[in-house]
Design a protein around this motif. Structure first.
Motif, mmCIF file in Angstrom:
data_model
loop_
_atom_site.group_PDB
_atom_site.id
_atom_site.type_symbol
_atom_site.label_atom_id
_atom_site.label_comp_id
_atom_site.label_asym_id
_atom_site.label_seq_id
_atom_site.Cartn_x
_atom_site.Cartn_y
_atom_site.Cartn_z
ATOM 1 N N ILE C 149 0.841 -1.201 0.000
ATOM 2 C CA ILE C 149 0.000 0.000 0.000
ATOM 3 C C ILE C 149 0.874 1.248 0.000
ATOM 4 C CG2 ILE C 149 -1.748 1.296 1.284
ATOM 5 C CD1 ILE C 149 -2.731 -1.399 2.389
ATOM 6 N N ASP C 150 0.538 2.188 -0.867
ATOM 7 C CA ASP C 150 1.366 3.363 -1.096
ATOM 8 C C ASP C 150 0.517 4.637 -1.080
ATOM 9 O OD1 ASP C 150 4.041 4.347 -1.960
ATOM 10 O OD2 ASP C 150 2.824 5.101 -3.634
ATOM 11 N N ILE C 151 0.989 5.652 -0.391
ATOM 12 C CA ILE C 151 0.210 6.884 -0.195
ATOM 13 C C ILE C 151 0.963 8.086 -0.740
ATOM 14 C CG2 ILE C 151 -0.761 8.411 1.564
ATOM 15 C CD1 ILE C 151 -0.978 5.882 3.365
ATOM 16 N N THR C 152 0.291 8.910 -1.548
ATOM 17 C CA THR C 152 0.931 10.093 -2.123
ATOM 18 C C THR C 152 -0.002 11.299 -2.044
ATOM 19 O OG1 THR C 152 2.005 8.637 -3.728
ATOM 20 C CG2 THR C 152 2.098 11.018 -4.174
ATOM 21 N N ALA C 153 0.483 12.378 -1.440
ATOM 22 C CA ALA C 153 -0.304 13.609 -1.370
ATOM 23 C C ALA C 153 0.436 14.730 -2.095
ATOM 24 C CB ALA C 153 -0.558 13.992 0.078
ATOM 25 N N ILE C 208 -5.943 23.451 -0.942
ATOM 26 C CA ILE C 208 -6.381 22.051 -0.923
ATOM 27 C C ILE C 208 -5.198 21.109 -1.158
ATOM 28 C CG2 ILE C 208 -7.816 20.340 -2.128
ATOM 29 C CD1 ILE C 208 -9.798 22.633 -2.702
ATOM 30 N N ILE C 209 -5.123 20.073 -0.346
ATOM 31 C CA ILE C 209 -4.178 18.987 -0.586
ATOM 32 C C ILE C 209 -4.965 17.779 -1.067
ATOM 33 C CG2 ILE C 209 -2.620 17.346 0.539
ATOM 34 C CD1 ILE C 209 -1.580 19.660 2.223
ATOM 35 N N SER C 210 -4.513 17.182 -2.146
ATOM 36 C CA SER C 210 -5.135 15.966 -2.674
ATOM 37 C C SER C 210 -4.260 14.773 -2.323
ATOM 38 C CB SER C 210 -5.301 16.065 -4.188
ATOM 39 O OG SER C 210 -6.200 17.105 -4.510
ATOM 40 N N CYS C 211 -4.891 13.633 -2.199
ATOM 41 C CA CYS C 211 -4.136 12.444 -1.791
ATOM 42 C C CYS C 211 -4.696 11.216 -2.496
ATOM 43 C CB CYS C 211 -4.236 12.280 -0.277
ATOM 44 S SG CYS C 211 -3.219 10.949 0.389
ATOM 45 N N VAL C 212 -3.808 10.321 -2.891
ATOM 46 C CA VAL C 212 -4.252 9.069 -3.482
ATOM 47 C C VAL C 212 -3.558 7.900 -2.786
ATOM 48 C CG1 VAL C 212 -2.514 9.234 -5.321
ATOM 49 C CG2 VAL C 212 -4.480 7.726 -5.637
ATOM 50 N N ILE C 213 -4.314 6.835 -2.550
ATOM 51 C CA ILE C 213 -3.784 5.635 -1.900
ATOM 52 C C ILE C 213 -3.923 4.487 -2.884
ATOM 53 C CG2 ILE C 213 -3.853 4.198 0.159
ATOM 54 C CD1 ILE C 213 -5.486 6.402 1.504
ATOM 55 N N GLU C 339 -0.288 12.688 4.444
ATOM 56 C CA GLU C 339 0.129 11.307 4.167
ATOM 57 C C GLU C 339 0.253 10.500 5.463
ATOM 58 O OE1 GLU C 339 2.850 12.317 0.174
ATOM 59 O OE2 GLU C 339 3.783 11.489 1.971
ATOM 60 N N ALA C 340 0.793 11.143 6.480
ATOM 61 C CA ALA C 340 0.983 10.443 7.760
ATOM 62 C C ALA C 340 -0.353 10.033 8.361
ATOM 63 C CB ALA C 340 1.752 11.338 8.735
ATOM 64 N N MET C 341 -1.310 10.946 8.358
ATOM 65 C CA MET C 341 -2.608 10.620 8.948
ATOM 66 C C MET C 341 -3.330 9.553 8.118
ATOM 67 S SD MET C 341 -2.447 12.271 11.689
ATOM 68 C CE MET C 341 -4.036 11.695 12.292
ATOM 69 N N ALA C 342 -3.148 9.608 6.801
ATOM 70 C CA ALA C 342 -3.731 8.554 5.959
ATOM 71 C C ALA C 342 -3.087 7.207 6.274
ATOM 72 C CB ALA C 342 -3.558 8.897 4.485
ATOM 73 N N ALA C 343 -1.775 7.217 6.465
ATOM 74 C CA ALA C 343 -1.064 5.970 6.758
ATOM 75 C C ALA C 343 -1.514 5.388 8.100
ATOM 76 C CB ALA C 343 0.441 6.215 6.763
ATOM 77 N N LEU C 344 -1.667 6.251 9.104
ATOM 78 C CA LEU C 344 -2.122 5.770 10.416
ATOM 79 C C LEU C 344 -3.520 5.171 10.317
ATOM 80 C CD1 LEU C 344 -0.765 8.672 12.673
ATOM 81 C CD2 LEU C 344 -0.025 6.287 12.715
ATOM 82 N N THR C 345 -4.354 5.758 9.502
ATOM 83 C CA THR C 345 -5.721 5.245 9.336
ATOM 84 C C THR C 345 -5.710 3.898 8.612
ATOM 85 O OG1 THR C 345 -6.491 7.523 9.180
ATOM 86 C CG2 THR C 345 -8.007 5.809 8.415
ATOM 87 N N LEU C 346 -4.940 3.842 7.546
ATOM 88 C CA LEU C 346 -4.944 2.623 6.726
ATOM 89 C C LEU C 346 -4.349 1.424 7.460
ATOM 90 C CD1 LEU C 346 -5.736 2.097 3.623
ATOM 91 C CD2 LEU C 346 -5.970 4.414 4.533
ATOM 92 N N ILE C 347 -3.238 1.647 8.162
ATOM 93 C CA ILE C 347 -2.613 0.509 8.844
ATOM 94 C C ILE C 347 -3.542 -0.027 9.924
ATOM 95 C CG2 ILE C 347 -1.314 1.916 10.523
ATOM 96 C CD1 ILE C 347 -0.127 -1.343 8.924
ATOM 97 N N ASP C 348 -4.244 0.868 10.591
ATOM 98 C CA ASP C 348 -5.161 0.425 11.642
ATOM 99 C C ASP C 348 -6.298 -0.410 11.056
ATOM 100 O OD1 ASP C 348 -5.820 0.452 14.431
ATOM 101 O OD2 ASP C 348 -7.515 1.734 13.946
ATOM 102 N N LEU C 349 -6.866 0.047 9.958
ATOM 103 C CA LEU C 349 -7.945 -0.716 9.329
ATOM 104 C C LEU C 349 -7.407 -2.015 8.724
ATOM 105 C CD1 LEU C 349 -9.933 2.202 7.669
ATOM 106 C CD2 LEU C 349 -10.549 0.913 9.715
#
Lengths: 354, 354, 354, 354
Positions: C149-153, C208-213, C339-349
């Motif tokens: 899994i890869d996250i880019t903002a 606005i910051i956009s992010c894709v996972i 990106e960090a907050m997205a990563a924390l959310t994704l790993i938890d789920l």
């Protein structure tokens, strides 16, 4: 607050002794588990009052009705809600207790904490609430069975009358063969005699339930605060009327030295086993693959038929005389509750591990 | 997982025995509490190894350093983080244990659960972790003091040597007057003699710590699963080496009948009190305003100097001989840990209540 | 309270802007993850103030120091604690703000909520706290990388200046090629010009910051309340200065009809895919295997150099003039935080799912 | 998992669209709150399908039945359980969908995540589940009313048709005066026309619901991760079909500079107020006493009557034609759901604060 137990396999309990019904929601049950309703109802029957001459004469039908989370006989992974409808409520039987603080009951503390309480039959503090736990625990047992984990509890002491055998030396298949649920028949008989005697006297008695959990894989239990034994202890002490918990070599082994208590590691085929199991199957809060065994202390039921002095809510001194329905010894009916709370604890730790 | 305890006043613990340091974060401490660092350091000193001739000779400096959450000497309501730096680590002392599963230690279970472990001094499973609890507990004590709640623990039994007095009849001001922290001086002396003897033998011994909590208002504890005694039990059983818990009239009162056990309500001025306190200050899982008292069973420390048979991680049989540093009896140093865990439990329930 | 996020992979944050340091504890990181400290430090550098001409001139060294949970370069499954020491604190720089409620800052609300606050640099409410999130998020990223899994903002809008490309049409490898972190170079230039202009004016701007996972397996996200998008929304709105969140076809697609918005299922080899991805990779709160994409709205930083009218803590009217250090646009530095907050959310789920 | 929301005032939801019933347990409701069942039923009626010509023709009786936690018309502080029985289930209506993955529905993701699903009417993923939220939210509203907090939502945009007024300039008393629940009558008419048109076309449309919360005291919301806006965002994004959230000056204010966005503090009598309220009543994650306002974006309902291409569970291509019951615009019925989720969020933060 805090009518929920568990982190991944959670159980939320509701209901008062004399409201419409009691029940709960199990959330986090793995999908695809066969929900054997006959098994669950049978567990509930084991807890039911009025099973035998040494129990309370009060009868409760206690049929469980499932509302959700089951499809084609299997769990779907969604919340399993259930109700046990209250029947035969006789709320007016409790009118004389409306303003009385019964000794060693929760009447006083609930009234003070909430400023309001449903006094009928103890309301939320009634041991009737544990019927919901038995249902949730039965679901947990069905899930655990898939993983090869098996839980067995029995009455090992009533008042001063204690088994001389333990979970390893007794024949556990005899537990359900007598009304006191003690697998040592000659001791069971003495227990039954003693309980009958106390019933006549209008008094009650406590004792000890022992429990063994077999088939637990290595690795269940979470350091630091969710050690397996810590979670078991909370679960057991959350049962009404419990006053103590120990596991492995407990209070009776207090004189043992380290050299006597330590469990040496030995090979068992190509598995790591231990020579003795004084640790009760847990090291560092984590299961080590050996049998987990523990004891739970129950005080005598607070409701007795003897006269007692107490206060009413206006702090007038009153004399309380319970009217006939008292249960002289709750232990036989508490056996399935201990198993249920152990099952809820184990399934939660099992799912956390994986 | 589960290095956090509490719901509103939470404590998260970190650190290995021989890493850089141990410590934690206290979250939810009410703002405006005076954080008396001298008091906290003093609590930590009570737990420190090497205090006396009956303890381990290993010395740990154990100075706490606060990193956040305190401003002008007071808590601000934000997280209080702290570190106790590890010093004098002698990690190489543990090289001979790198591949050994010490009997009744967590080496085997950690290795199996995580597939990796910091073997130096037990790593995360080391009792050194409890130093962080003492700091967090000391903060909780400072908060509880504001609310008039006071917690006192003491060594009441070492092996077969038990106090004849209890928390009501003993002079609790004598607890810190001897190295074993037992308030009955003539019993303390016998305990000390016995521990010295075992130390010479290279063996260890467990026992019982008793604790009393005074000044608790009516209403602490949450039905159903967060009963006050259930939360205390989890907290106590989460301490390394504990094997049992009871409260009020515990296991020794198993023979009492309901009529003997029940606590009648009586007037105490214009307050509601109870004639006896067999319930240990709790009814229906909620504090009733009486003293809360309980006992915690500790097994003997697993580290001994005697030779023991065990396995290494390749399941070869090996002979283990610990090298001199063993602590023959952990109870005196565990007294402040029991108090700390009780304080963390009480403050959390106190804040939940209000 | 609530300085913790996550259920199985939890992060607890501590620290004030001008205390000793900030940091946190990551609990629940799977064992055996390579903890690449260079990668983590690099992530932290991306958030650091003073990186470029369009940022604040204030410099923070921001070196992370790990205290626990890592052995031989790998996570052990025990808590990973870390500190970023505060240096160059200039606390006295804030003396003139001690009694002022800065407009749109948290001075007033913290003072009212807690009755006490560390006013230096905003104390706990400072955006400096997000540095700890970047460290925790970097650990989460390392774990997610194992699972593919890869996250880019990236910065997609500054004030009125918006990209015409989106995550699918832009060349995301260009994000780090300019100081504003916008992958459309000609738009990036305009953003930079605009920010420089505002800096001169002593003003600030949001965007606005956009992010894709990418690489998310089917099945992440828990109905009902922990839907994947619900957890992402909480995580994003917990970042200082954020004011909005949308995912998939968001607010700009409000006019689309059901027949235009629905994503038809199609075969992609032997996998189930969708023809369009208007749903943003989530259906019924659960990932469907398509790219997850979302936007986060940031308001302009409240600290500006222009004069502003406000009140002090005695409710006197005062005129506030910030002293030079303001950051005209926080978005470039916020990219790694998203990106960090997205990563924390994704790993938890992810861990919850399995 | 995660069918529970809240920390002190928790709501656990259960039930499938076509099982026996749906419902839930509210735990942590303060004691002594008047439980006005007529008010609660009325809230439920606002969500009910079949209210008007622009809704689905499907009728649901939706009567709530309370099972516990209420005594003499008041909450007792114990869990409030309730059921809404499913009636008129027509499960066979869904037989043709048993093996179909409907576009933009949760059929595929549930099947993949759990390996089993109740396909009837979407099972657990059905929006019918939100009826339980409305009941729980109504209880929260009753509690909040005691504290002077009031929540009002309305339809502010349908497709491209948007109100020109906002919560300050519109007459909110007109919300219930039309079937689309828009307080600007001339806009409401256009919305209704547009929805009718789409219904004929067999299509659906989304839009925006706006919400304002008045009477919130200073101090609600918990830094860092439980900021008021973060909790609101999670709550809103947990509602079926929502795709976005903003609060205060949201996405439409993206071009505002700091000097335009900042809210200066001003005196309002002897209270501290703000000149503008661009922050939407929240600063640093904590309420500042001003009105809290936010918007929630809903996508068009995925169920439409137009033909659609999709796959079945064997990955065969199939053509799907829904059979007449589709709801062209869910917004009017979603208004009470937004209010309910806001109420659940606010009461939980309110109790945490105190």
């Amino acid at each position: 607050m805090s009518n929920t137990i568990g982190k991944l396999f959670t159980f939320t309990s509701f209901g008062e002794s004399h409201g419409k019904g009691i029940g709960g929601i199990v959330d986090g049950c793995p999908p695809g588990i066969e929900i054997d309703e006959t098994f669950i109802q049978n567990e509930l029957n084991r807890r039911r009052p009025g099973q035998s001459a040494i129990s309370t004469p009060r009868k409760e039908g206690d049929k469980v009705e499932f509302l959700s989370g089951i499809f084609d006989g299997k769990s779907t992974g969604t919340p399993i809600a259930f109700v046990i409808w209250n029947e035969n409520q006789h709320s007016s039987d409790y009118d004389h207790l409306k303003e009385v603080y019964r000794p060693s009951h929760a009447d006083f503390t609930y009234q003070q904490k909430y400023g309001i309480r449903d006094h009928r039959g103890g309301g939320r503090s009634s041991a009737r609430e544990t019927a919901s736990r038995v249902v949730a625990g039965a679901i947990a047992k069905l899930a655990l069975k898939n993983y090869g984990i098996d839980i067995t509890a029995f009455t090992s002491q009533v008042g001063h009358i204690a088994m001389s055998q333990n979970f390893e030396t007794a024949d556990l298949s005899l537990i359900e063969s007598n009304v006191v649920r003690c697998p040592q028949p000659e001791v069971a008989e003495k227990m039954i005699e003693y309980i009958k005697e106390l019933k006549k006297e209008g008094d009650s008695i406590g004792g000890i339930i022992s429990c063994v959990i077999k088939g637990v894989p290595v690795g269940l239990g979470e350091p630091i605060f969710d050690k397996l034994q810590a979670r078991l202890a909370q679960a057991m002490l959350s049962i009404n009327a419990t006053h103590g918990f120990d596991y492995g070599r407990g209070f009776e082994g207090v004189s043992l030295k380290g050299s006597e208590m330590n469990d040496s590691f030995v090979k068992d085929g190509d598995k790591v086993s231990t020579k003795t199991n004084n640790s009760g199957g847990v090291q560092g809060g984590i299961s080590n693959g050996q049998d987990i065994y523990f004891r739970v202390l129950f005080k005598p039921v607070a409701t007795i038929s003897k006269k007692q002095d107490t206060l009413d809510i206006h702090t007038n001194e009153v004399e309380l005389e319970a009217r006939g329905r008292h249960d002289p010894c709750v232990l036989p009916r508490a056996v399935p509750i201990v198993e249920a709370m152990a099952a809820l604890t184990l399934i939660d730790l099992y799912l956390t591990k994986n």
